[in-house]
Design a protein around this motif. Structure first.
Motif, PDB file in Angstrom:
ATOM      1  N   PHE A  73       0.875  -1.301  -0.456  1.00 30.30           N
ATOM      2  CA  PHE A  73      -0.333  -0.072   0.302  1.00 30.30           C
ATOM      3  C   PHE A  73       0.745   1.249  -0.015  1.00 30.30           C
ATOM      4  O   PHE A  73       0.972   2.144  -0.869  1.00 30.30           O
ATOM      5  N   ALA A  74       1.937   1.548   0.775  1.00 32.27           N
ATOM      6  CA  ALA A  74       2.897   2.393   0.488  1.00 32.27           C
ATOM      7  C   ALA A  74       3.411   2.748  -0.328  1.00 32.27           C
ATOM      8  O   ALA A  74       3.425   3.547  -1.238  1.00 32.27           O
ATOM      9  N   MET A  75       3.820   2.045  -1.521  1.00 33.67           N
ATOM     10  CA  MET A  75       4.425   1.773  -2.272  1.00 33.67           C
ATOM     11  C   MET A  75       3.392   2.120  -3.998  1.00 33.67           C
ATOM     12  O   MET A  75       3.942   3.151  -4.189  1.00 33.67           O
ATOM     13  N   ILE A  76       1.873   1.979  -3.364  1.00 33.69           N
ATOM     14  CA  ILE A  76       1.347   2.231  -4.311  1.00 33.69           C
ATOM     15  C   ILE A  76       0.757   4.063  -4.047  1.00 33.69           C
ATOM     16  O   ILE A  76       1.091   4.807  -4.738  1.00 33.69           O
ATOM     17  N   THR A 128      -6.136   9.737  11.539  1.00 32.43           N
ATOM     18  CA  THR A 128      -5.017   9.643  10.270  1.00 32.43           C
ATOM     19  C   THR A 128      -4.810  10.466   9.908  1.00 32.43           C
ATOM     20  O   THR A 128      -3.826  10.797   9.022  1.00 32.43           O
ATOM     21  N   GLY A 129      -5.562  12.023   9.841  1.00 34.87           N
ATOM     22  CA  GLY A 129      -5.539  12.572   8.985  1.00 34.87           C
ATOM     23  C   GLY A 129      -6.157  12.811   7.438  1.00 34.87           C
ATOM     24  O   GLY A 129      -6.136  13.219   6.666  1.00 34.87           O
ATOM     25  N   ASP A 154       1.418   9.142   3.784  1.00 38.06           N
ATOM     26  CA  ASP A 154       1.166   8.888   5.364  1.00 38.06           C
ATOM     27  C   ASP A 154       0.173   8.196   5.751  1.00 38.06           C
ATOM     28  O   ASP A 154       0.044   7.259   6.138  1.00 38.06           O
ATOM     29  N   ALA A 155      -0.631   9.864   5.435  1.00 37.40           N
ATOM     30  CA  ALA A 155      -2.314   9.444   5.788  1.00 37.40           C
ATOM     31  C   ALA A 155      -2.840   8.061   5.514  1.00 37.40           C
ATOM     32  O   ALA A 155      -3.571   7.421   6.459  1.00 37.40           O
ATOM     33  N   ILE A 156      -2.217   8.004   4.981  1.00 34.36           N
ATOM     34  CA  ILE A 156      -3.758   6.449   4.204  1.00 34.36           C
ATOM     35  C   ILE A 156      -2.805   5.404   4.460  1.00 34.36           C
ATOM     36  O   ILE A 156      -4.028   4.677   4.982  1.00 34.36           O
ATOM     37  N   ILE A 157      -1.501   5.009   4.363  1.00 31.49           N
ATOM     38  CA  ILE A 157      -1.421   4.087   5.084  1.00 31.49           C
ATOM     39  C   ILE A 157      -1.660   3.712   6.172  1.00 31.49           C
ATOM     40  O   ILE A 157      -2.142   2.773   6.898  1.00 31.49           O
ATOM     41  N   GLN A 158      -1.560   4.610   6.910  1.00 30.39           N
ATOM     42  CA  GLN A 158      -2.254   4.937   8.933  1.00 30.39           C
ATOM     43  C   GLN A 158      -3.913   4.816   8.576  1.00 30.39           C
ATOM     44  O   GLN A 158      -4.112   3.908   9.611  1.00 30.39           O
ATOM     45  N   CYS A 159      -3.875   5.310   7.893  1.00 30.31           N
ATOM     46  CA  CYS A 159      -5.976   4.920   7.596  1.00 30.31           C
ATOM     47  C   CYS A 159      -5.991   4.186   7.227  1.00 30.31           C
ATOM     48  O   CYS A 159      -7.011   2.592   7.838  1.00 30.31           O
TER      49      CYS A 159
END
Length: 350
Positions: A73-76, A128-129, A154-159
């Motif tokens: 997910f982080a890479m995407i 997460t923002g 970063d917010a997406i990964i936490q989410c």
């Protein structure tokens, strides 16, 4: 506590997450000669599968232990941010749009994701923002909903981590019918008893289903579409194809008929309407088919929503409610009539 286990990779549960992407986004993930997706698979350790087909939308399935999924997910997310940055260097826009990902989640898990009175989704947004929205309606012909996440990578990964926790704590209930995107809309042309689709400058023979539909249309069996005396399908005399009109004038299909695309939901379609039919109880089985195969086929080919009412005591008929655009309804009616005709005359076609 469970979340800390997940985020530290200590809870190595295997999960499957499905993403809905547009063709352009999929192209970015695949990269030249598949290099980008290959790198993502190797570095994350997750399995990344991309659905086939020339569809405007594709499903990207990511499977693996939770830590591998988060890496993928982080890479995407970072790849999409890079695409946004690159597109902005050529534009006059000053504010940077957020990265947006769409997850496909079984509807039975969406309640847990939203939480009582929206408490869970509010908590995820605040911690997460990221912006998170759960679609109100299910995706066509499925029991899944789209969950849109947007924000910084970063917010997406936490989410995504928090959504995974919810999905692990609340597994889906009952069977899930997965969403399958429909192929890109291309007109279908019928000529000489064969169906063709146009690809570039060439007419390519179309899959059997539509050819069968056309053959049935050409068999001028004396069966009037239920409650219908005039054509209701734009662009062709579909109202008459199942047989002679009530005025007893037979209107055969012309040798070459261009049908509007039978790919509902992709074009700007007219507003949905509802049509009701009543079918004798002893004929309902031939419309439903074994384990619902025939009714599902009719739903898919017509793009209409079709509901069959439960049998009521003392009644010899069942009510069928068809919802969709006029074209969807007309085609659904036609296909239902075709099933009834084949049952009554023993043609066994379609």
């Amino acid at each position: 506590e469970m979340e800390s286990k997940v985020s530290e990779g200590g809870l190595n549960v295997t999960l499957t997450i499905r993403l809905l992407m547009h063709g352009k986004e999929v192209g970015s993930i695949i990269g030249k000669k598949g290099e980008t997706v290959k790198k993502m698979r190797e570095e994350s350790g997750a399995r990344i599968n991309i659905s086939e087909g020339n569809c405007p939308e594709r499903i990207v399935t990511i499977t693996g232990p939770t830590d591998a999924i988060f890496k993928a997910f982080a890479m995407i997310a970072y790849k999409f941010e890079e695409d946004i940055t690159n597109s902005m260097s050529n534009s006059t826009a000053t504010s940077k749009p957020p990265v947006t990902l769409r997850l496909v989640v079984p509807a039975s898990q969406c309640g847990s994701l939203i939480g009582k009175g929206g408490s869970k989704i509010k908590e995820i947004r605040e911690s997460t923002g990221a912006q998170v929205q759960v679609a109100g309606d299910m995706l066509p012909n499925s029991t899944e909903r789209a969950v849109t996440i947007s924000g910084t990578p970063d917010a997406i990964i936490q989410c995504v981590k928090q959504i995974c926790v919810v999905m692990l704590e609340s597994p889906p209930k009952g069977a899930t019918i997965p969403y399958r995107p429909k192929p890109a809309s291309t007109p279908v042309i019928f000529a000489g008893g064969q169906a063709y689709t146009i690809q570039g400058q060439y007419a390519i023979p179309h899959p059997d289903q539509l050819t069968k539909l056309h053959q049935l249309a050409m068999q001028q069996t004396p069966f009037t579409p239920l409650g219908q005396t005039t054509p209701a399908f734009p662009g062709c005399s579909l109202g008459s194809v199942a047989g002679k009109q009530r005025s007893s004038v037979s209107l055969p299909l012309p040798a070459l008929t261009i049908f509007p695309c039978i790919c509902p939901g992709l074009d700007a379609s007219p507003p949905a309407s509802t049509h009701e039919l009543t079918i004798p109880n002893d004929l309902i089985g031939c419309i439903i088919g074994r384990q619902g195969t025939k009714i599902n086929e009719i739903r898919q080919m017509s793009g209409a929503q079709i509901k069959i009412a439960n049998a009521t005591e003392g009644s010899s008929e069942r009510q069928i409610t068809i919802t969709g655009t006029p074209a969807n309804i007309s085609l659904a009616q036609y296909l239902i009539n075709a099933r009834l005709t084949s049952e009554v005359t023993g043609m066994g076609a379609l």
